[in-house]
Design a protein around this motif. Sequence first.
Motif, PDB file in Angstrom:
ATOM      1  N   MET A  21      77.354  23.845  45.895  1.00 20.85           N
ATOM      2  CA  MET A  21      76.056  23.146  46.171  1.00 20.85           C
ATOM      3  C   MET A  21      75.883  23.160  47.626  1.00 20.85           C
ATOM      4  O   MET A  21      76.605  22.764  48.507  1.00 20.85           O
ATOM      5  CB  MET A  21      75.876  21.767  45.593  1.00 20.85           C
ATOM      6  N   LEU A  22      74.649  23.682  48.252  1.00 20.38           N
ATOM      7  CA  LEU A  22      74.396  23.589  49.525  1.00 20.38           C
ATOM      8  C   LEU A  22      73.511  22.544  49.976  1.00 20.38           C
ATOM      9  O   LEU A  22      72.443  22.132  49.197  1.00 20.38           O
ATOM     10  CB  LEU A  22      73.640  25.043  49.937  1.00 20.38           C
ATOM     11  N   ILE A  23      73.762  21.923  51.183  1.00 26.34           N
ATOM     12  CA  ILE A  23      73.047  20.710  51.587  1.00 26.34           C
ATOM     13  C   ILE A  23      72.465  21.116  52.870  1.00 26.34           C
ATOM     14  O   ILE A  23      72.990  21.525  53.873  1.00 26.34           O
ATOM     15  CB  ILE A  23      73.887  19.568  51.677  1.00 26.34           C
ATOM     16  N   LEU A  24      70.955  21.115  52.745  1.00 25.27           N
ATOM     17  CA  LEU A  24      70.251  21.457  54.013  1.00 25.27           C
ATOM     18  C   LEU A  24      69.494  20.152  54.679  1.00 25.27           C
ATOM     19  O   LEU A  24      68.901  19.550  53.954  1.00 25.27           O
ATOM     20  CB  LEU A  24      68.990  22.363  53.833  1.00 25.27           C
ATOM     21  N   ILE A  82      68.216  18.534  51.209  1.00 22.19           N
ATOM     22  CA  ILE A  82      67.752  19.324  50.151  1.00 22.19           C
ATOM     23  C   ILE A  82      69.028  19.866  49.640  1.00 22.19           C
ATOM     24  O   ILE A  82      69.915  20.559  50.286  1.00 22.19           O
ATOM     25  CB  ILE A  82      66.770  20.389  50.341  1.00 22.19           C
ATOM     26  N   HIS A  83      69.398  19.677  48.334  1.00 24.53           N
ATOM     27  CA  HIS A  83      70.438  20.073  47.498  1.00 24.53           C
ATOM     28  C   HIS A  83      70.293  21.431  46.716  1.00 24.53           C
ATOM     29  O   HIS A  83      69.259  21.343  45.990  1.00 24.53           O
ATOM     30  CB  HIS A  83      70.855  18.993  46.782  1.00 24.53           C
ATOM     31  N   ILE A  84      70.681  22.589  47.038  1.00 30.72           N
ATOM     32  CA  ILE A  84      70.568  23.557  46.155  1.00 30.72           C
ATOM     33  C   ILE A  84      71.740  24.341  45.945  1.00 30.72           C
ATOM     34  O   ILE A  84      72.626  24.480  46.656  1.00 30.72           O
ATOM     35  CB  ILE A  84      69.150  24.550  46.742  1.00 30.72           C
ATOM     36  N   PRO A  85      71.608  25.127  44.824  1.00 28.95           N
ATOM     37  CA  PRO A  85      72.781  25.912  44.782  1.00 28.95           C
ATOM     38  C   PRO A  85      72.616  27.252  45.880  1.00 28.95           C
ATOM     39  O   PRO A  85      71.716  27.729  46.115  1.00 28.95           O
ATOM     40  CB  PRO A  85      72.318  26.756  43.276  1.00 28.95           C
ATOM     41  N   GLU A  86      73.881  27.640  46.405  1.00 31.93           N
ATOM     42  CA  GLU A  86      73.951  28.803  47.315  1.00 31.93           C
ATOM     43  C   GLU A  86      73.028  29.851  47.152  1.00 31.93           C
ATOM     44  O   GLU A  86      72.361  30.299  47.995  1.00 31.93           O
ATOM     45  CB  GLU A  86      75.076  28.978  47.843  1.00 31.93           C
ATOM     46  N   GLN A  87      73.129  30.322  45.764  1.00 34.48           N
ATOM     47  CA  GLN A  87      72.534  31.633  45.595  1.00 34.48           C
ATOM     48  C   GLN A  87      70.819  31.590  45.435  1.00 34.48           C
ATOM     49  O   GLN A  87      69.979  32.398  45.537  1.00 34.48           O
ATOM     50  CB  GLN A  87      72.653  32.353  44.157  1.00 34.48           C
ATOM     51  N   GLU A  88      70.379  30.235  45.720  1.00 35.48           N
ATOM     52  CA  GLU A  88      68.946  30.029  45.709  1.00 35.48           C
ATOM     53  C   GLU A  88      68.189  29.904  47.082  1.00 35.48           C
ATOM     54  O   GLU A  88      67.079  29.812  47.367  1.00 35.48           O
ATOM     55  CB  GLU A  88      68.406  28.837  44.907  1.00 35.48           C
ATOM     56  N   LEU A  89      69.321  30.277  48.225  1.00 37.32           N
ATOM     57  CA  LEU A  89      68.875  30.268  49.626  1.00 37.32           C
ATOM     58  C   LEU A  89      68.504  31.779  50.001  1.00 37.32           C
ATOM     59  O   LEU A  89      69.346  32.447  49.860  1.00 37.32           O
ATOM     60  CB  LEU A  89      69.922  29.722  50.398  1.00 37.32           C
ATOM     61  N   LEU A  90      67.235  31.858  50.446  1.00 39.50           N
ATOM     62  CA  LEU A  90      66.900  33.452  51.114  1.00 39.50           C
ATOM     63  C   LEU A  90      66.900  32.873  52.633  1.00 39.50           C
ATOM     64  O   LEU A  90      66.150  32.441  53.332  1.00 39.50           O
ATOM     65  CB  LEU A  90      65.625  33.595  50.493  1.00 39.50           C
TER      66      LEU A  90
END
Length: 183
Positions: free
Chosen positions: A1-4, A82-90
């Motif tokens: 999980m990616l945290i921005l 914002i917490h997103i799965p890494e593959q959802e980041l462009l």
Amino acid sequence: MLILKGIHATTAYHAKNINKNGFIVPQENSGKAGRGLYFWNYESNRKNALELSKQWWDFALNKANIYDRKQDCSLVQFDCEIHIPEQELLDFVGDIALYEAFLDAYPIGLYNEATYGAKLDDFINILERVSNQQFTVCRMNLSVPNLRKVPFANAFPAFIQIIIWFFFSSLLIRLIRSIDFLC
């Protein structure tokens, strides 16, 4: 999980709606970098992100006349994760080839700067169709109109929440703190 981490600035009257209903991605028009919610990105020191969001709010209020002046337009800044799965980041910042592909599709000098947001929306839609993947966040360097006395170029890390599944209990977007300032 990616945290921005990022700062979003708006007016007090919009902040009331955000506090009540959460962040809602506007559907009606594209912004400078396409349709979505804009956050000035930071890792650990939010000082510059706070200033950039304040400068953008000032531009929207005093030069672009985006806000309804009959309502409370005092500055409110949201500090969010914002917490997103890494593959959802462009990621146009970390992936130069992606940025070059966008510029190949929409070359510099052929379009009015104001139309690039809609072009980015089209580019993302094409990428999603071709890759059979959905992107929820787009990260890129953005400029603040009329910002002067900055090092190098007027471009700073930001991210745009393209799609939002915001539920207060889900922590997909977690409000860290709201910081109020006066006009």
